[in-house]
Design a protein around this motif. Structure first.
Motif, short mmCIF file in Angstrom:
data_model
loop_
_atom_site.label_atom_id
_atom_site.label_comp_id
_atom_site.label_asym_id
_atom_site.label_seq_id
_atom_site.Cartn_x
_atom_site.Cartn_y
_atom_site.Cartn_z
N THR A 53 0.84 -1.19 0.00
CA THR A 53 0.00 0.00 0.00
C THR A 53 0.88 1.24 0.00
O THR A 53 1.84 1.33 0.78
N ARG A 54 0.53 2.21 -0.85
CA ARG A 54 1.29 3.46 -0.95
C ARG A 54 0.39 4.63 -0.56
O ARG A 54 -0.75 4.74 -1.02
N GLU A 55 0.92 5.51 0.29
CA GLU A 55 0.25 6.76 0.65
C GLU A 55 1.23 7.90 0.39
O GLU A 55 2.35 7.88 0.89
N ASP A 56 0.78 8.89 -0.38
CA ASP A 56 1.68 9.96 -0.82
C ASP A 56 0.95 11.30 -0.72
O ASP A 56 -0.14 11.46 -1.29
N ASP A 57 1.53 12.25 0.03
CA ASP A 57 0.97 13.61 0.07
C ASP A 57 2.10 14.62 -0.10
O ASP A 57 3.21 14.25 -0.49
N SER A 58 1.82 15.88 0.16
CA SER A 58 2.80 16.93 -0.11
C SER A 58 4.03 16.86 0.79
O SER A 58 5.10 17.38 0.43
N ARG A 61 5.78 10.38 2.07
CA ARG A 61 5.39 9.19 1.30
C ARG A 61 5.60 7.98 2.19
O ARG A 61 6.66 7.82 2.79
N SER A 62 4.58 7.14 2.26
CA SER A 62 4.64 5.94 3.11
C SER A 62 4.33 4.71 2.28
O SER A 62 3.35 4.69 1.52
N ASP A 63 5.18 3.69 2.42
CA ASP A 63 4.96 2.40 1.76
C ASP A 63 4.86 1.32 2.82
O ASP A 63 5.77 1.16 3.65
N THR A 64 3.76 0.57 2.77
CA THR A 64 3.53 -0.51 3.74
C THR A 64 3.45 -1.84 3.00
O THR A 64 2.66 -1.98 2.06
N ARG A 95 9.12 8.40 4.11
CA ARG A 95 10.13 9.39 3.70
C ARG A 95 9.56 10.79 3.83
O ARG A 95 8.47 11.07 3.31
N ASP A 96 10.28 11.63 4.57
CA ASP A 96 9.91 13.04 4.71
C ASP A 96 10.42 13.79 3.48
O ASP A 96 11.63 13.82 3.22
N LYS A 97 9.53 14.39 2.71
CA LYS A 97 9.94 15.03 1.46
C LYS A 97 10.71 16.33 1.68
O LYS A 97 11.45 16.76 0.78
N ASP A 240 -5.43 -15.60 -6.03
CA ASP A 240 -6.08 -14.32 -6.31
C ASP A 240 -5.07 -13.21 -6.52
O ASP A 240 -3.92 -13.29 -6.08
N ILE A 241 -5.53 -12.16 -7.19
CA ILE A 241 -4.76 -10.94 -7.40
C ILE A 241 -5.76 -9.79 -7.40
O ILE A 241 -6.91 -9.94 -7.83
N GLY A 242 -5.32 -8.64 -6.88
CA GLY A 242 -6.24 -7.52 -6.86
C GLY A 242 -5.53 -6.23 -6.51
O GLY A 242 -4.33 -6.20 -6.22
N GLY A 243 -6.29 -5.15 -6.53
CA GLY A 243 -5.74 -3.86 -6.19
C GLY A 243 -6.85 -2.86 -5.94
O GLY A 243 -8.03 -3.12 -6.20
N ALA A 244 -6.47 -1.71 -5.39
CA ALA A 244 -7.42 -0.64 -5.12
C ALA A 244 -6.71 0.69 -5.29
O ALA A 244 -5.49 0.79 -5.14
N ILE A 245 -7.48 1.73 -5.61
CA ILE A 245 -6.94 3.07 -5.71
C ILE A 245 -7.84 4.02 -4.92
O ILE A 245 -9.05 3.82 -4.83
N GLY A 246 -7.23 5.06 -4.35
CA GLY A 246 -8.00 6.06 -3.64
C GLY A 246 -8.63 7.06 -4.59
O GLY A 246 -8.02 7.43 -5.60
N LEU A 247 -9.83 7.51 -4.25
CA LEU A 247 -10.56 8.43 -5.10
C LEU A 247 -10.56 9.86 -4.56
O LEU A 247 -11.12 10.75 -5.20
N ASN A 248 -9.97 10.06 -3.38
CA ASN A 248 -9.85 11.41 -2.84
C ASN A 248 -8.54 11.53 -2.07
O ASN A 248 -7.82 10.54 -1.88
N HIS A 249 -8.23 12.74 -1.60
CA HIS A 249 -6.93 13.00 -0.96
C HIS A 249 -6.79 12.29 0.38
O HIS A 249 -5.66 12.04 0.83
N ALA A 250 -7.90 11.96 1.04
CA ALA A 250 -7.83 11.31 2.35
C ALA A 250 -7.56 9.81 2.25
O ALA A 250 -7.27 9.17 3.27
N SER A 251 -7.61 9.26 1.06
CA SER A 251 -7.48 7.82 0.87
C SER A 251 -6.05 7.43 0.50
O SER A 251 -5.30 8.24 -0.05
N PRO A 252 -5.65 6.19 0.80
CA PRO A 252 -4.37 5.69 0.28
C PRO A 252 -4.35 5.79 -1.24
O PRO A 252 -5.38 5.62 -1.89
N ASP A 253 -3.18 6.07 -1.81
CA ASP A 253 -3.09 6.24 -3.26
C ASP A 253 -3.35 4.94 -4.01
O ASP A 253 -4.01 4.94 -5.06
N GLY A 254 -2.81 3.83 -3.49
CA GLY A 254 -2.99 2.58 -4.20
C GLY A 254 -2.59 1.37 -3.37
O GLY A 254 -1.85 1.49 -2.39
N GLU A 255 -3.10 0.22 -3.76
CA GLU A 255 -2.79 -1.05 -3.10
C GLU A 255 -2.78 -2.15 -4.15
O GLU A 255 -3.62 -2.17 -5.05
N ILE A 256 -1.81 -3.06 -4.03
CA ILE A 256 -1.72 -4.25 -4.89
C ILE A 256 -1.45 -5.45 -4.00
O ILE A 256 -0.65 -5.37 -3.06
#
Length: 264
Positions: A53-58, A61-64, A95-97, A240-256
């Motif tokens: 799972t990736r979360e990225d803002d200004s 950036r966090s990768d779990t 990572r602190d940008k 199985d295989i799958g993924g998800a993406i966030g649809l707004n700024h409060a959501s995680p950017d993506g998951e695989i």
């Protein structure tokens, strides 16, 4: 005559057992929860081989990465199953940008204990509904573990639109752990999905979820969409295989994720 009756009964046993068997219905993959339960005496082990799972803002950036996230489901009766879940390893890199500083943490996750009681059609056919209460125990430490106990209730409902289409709805209410790991707050979500039988062995599901989290540090509303595929290699093994993406700024950017489920 008595011996003949006994022999006839023994001969019929395999047929009876076969008639009572139900199709394997793993909870993986996807965001929502199916309403079906495992048949009595059966055990299902459902494992996420890897989940990123990736979360990225200004500013950050966090990768779990979770390895071996496992749910064990045990059929107790025709309509009730017990559940035990645990994440044996999680890696979080942040990572602190601004400063370029990097923090890393390797942790185990928390333990989930719960049960699912089906209210109608435990095999998941037709209209199927269930209640699924659970608690989480703070075995792990942050940022993989929550830091305190939590609890929740899911009420999954599924409906067969046709032989190839299945509609699912999974409302959930949680006493979620506060971000600082001390105490709990209200969180609730709703997941809607459409499952499609692409072939007799392959299914695909598209889902949408909204999640409201009233954490004391700041309430957020997340919106996600996900797509997943499951392949039944045989009647007791699914990959199985799958993924998800966030649809707004409060959501995680993506998951695989990749996983497998095995029934015993």
């Amino acid at each position: 005559m008595k011996a003949l009756a006994v022999a006839a009964s023994i001969a019929l046993l395999p047929g009876i057992a076969h008639a009572e068997e139900r199709d394997y219905c793993p909870e993986r993959p996807g965001i929502g929860t199916p309403a079906c339960t495992i048949a009595p005496g059966r055990v299902s082990i459902e494992t996420g081989l890897v989940d990123w799972t990736r979360e990225d803002d200004s500013s950050l950036r966090s990768d779990t990465v979770l390895i071996g996230d496992t749910l064990i489901r045990i059929g107790l009766t025709d309509t009730v199953e017990a559940q035990v879940g645990w994440t044996p390893f999680g890696h979080v890199r942040t990572r602190d940008k601004t400063s370029a500083a990097i923090d890393r943490a390797d942790r185990v996750g928390d333990v989930l204990l719960g049960f699912k009681a089906n209210l109608h059609n435990p095999d998941g056919s037709g209209v199927s509904a269930a209640i699924h209460p659970f608690v989480t125990l703070p075995v792990g430490r942050g940022p993989v573990g929550a830091g305190d106990w939590g609890a929740g209730l899911v009420v999954p409902v599924t409906y067969d639109l046709s032989d190839a289409l299945n509609l699912e709805f999974s409302p959930e209410l949680d006493a979620a752990v506060d971000q600082d790991g001390k105490g709990r707050h209200l969180a609730y979500s709703g997941t809607v999905g459409l499952g499609v039988a692409i072939t007799p062995a392959v299914t695909g599901t598209i889902e949408f979820q909204t999640l409201r989290d009233d954490d004391p540090s700041g309430a957020t509303t997340q919106a996600l969409t996900g797509i997943s595929f499951g392949w039944m290699a045989n009647d007791a093994l699914q990959l199985d295989i799958g993924g998800a993406i966030g649809l707004n700024h409060a959501s995680p950017d993506g998951e695989i994720y990749l996983g497998l489920s095995r029934r015993f």
